[in-house]
Motif scaffolding. Structure first.
Motif, PDB file in Angstrom:
ATOM      1  N   PHE A  72       1.002  -1.517   0.250  1.00  0.00           N
ATOM      2  CA  PHE A  72      -0.237   0.111  -0.035  1.00  0.00           C
ATOM      3  C   PHE A  72       0.686   1.102   0.007  1.00  0.00           C
ATOM      4  O   PHE A  72       2.534   1.830   0.491  1.00  0.00           O
ATOM      5  N   GLU A  73       0.226   2.140  -0.620  1.00  0.00           N
ATOM      6  CA  GLU A  73       0.883   4.101  -0.756  1.00  0.00           C
ATOM      7  C   GLU A  73       0.226   4.667   0.095  1.00  0.00           C
ATOM      8  O   GLU A  73      -1.060   4.564   0.119  1.00  0.00           O
ATOM      9  N   LYS A  94      -4.091   1.266  -2.353  1.00  0.00           N
ATOM     10  CA  LYS A  94      -3.809   0.336  -3.646  1.00  0.00           C
ATOM     11  C   LYS A  94      -4.550   0.039  -3.808  1.00  0.00           C
ATOM     12  O   LYS A  94      -5.877  -0.842  -3.885  1.00  0.00           O
TER      13      LYS A  94
END
Length: 86
Positions: free
Chosen positions: A20-21, A33
């Protein structure tokens, strides 16, 4: 580094470990994400920085600290050894 994390902090680390960012929109932070998005409170991020799990980059973004990555790798290795012995 304080290694004991709360369940919420562990969840945040899990988001980062699974790709995930972490993005900021105005004054709010989100793990993103694909089409999945999960809000995270700034105080949770601050706590993770204070515990040594996260660090800020020169660009002002957050990432898992090298020290924390090493710790997680050691913990996984220890768990693997425990499973082999039993």
């Amino acid at each position: 580094m304080k290694l004991k994390l709360t369940p919420t902090q562990n969840l945040c680390v899990g988001f980062l470990e699974t790709g995930f960012e972490l993005i900021q929109v105005d004054d709010q932070f989100f793990f993103v994400k694909g089409d999945r998005k999960q809000k995270v409170l700034p105080k949770t991020l601050d706590a993770l920085v204070n515990r040594g799990a996260l660090q800020t980059t020169q660009e002002g973004t957050y990432e898992l600290s090298d020290e924390f990555k090493e710790y997680r790798q050691q913990m996984r290795s220890t768990e693997e050894v425990k499973h082999i012995r039993h």
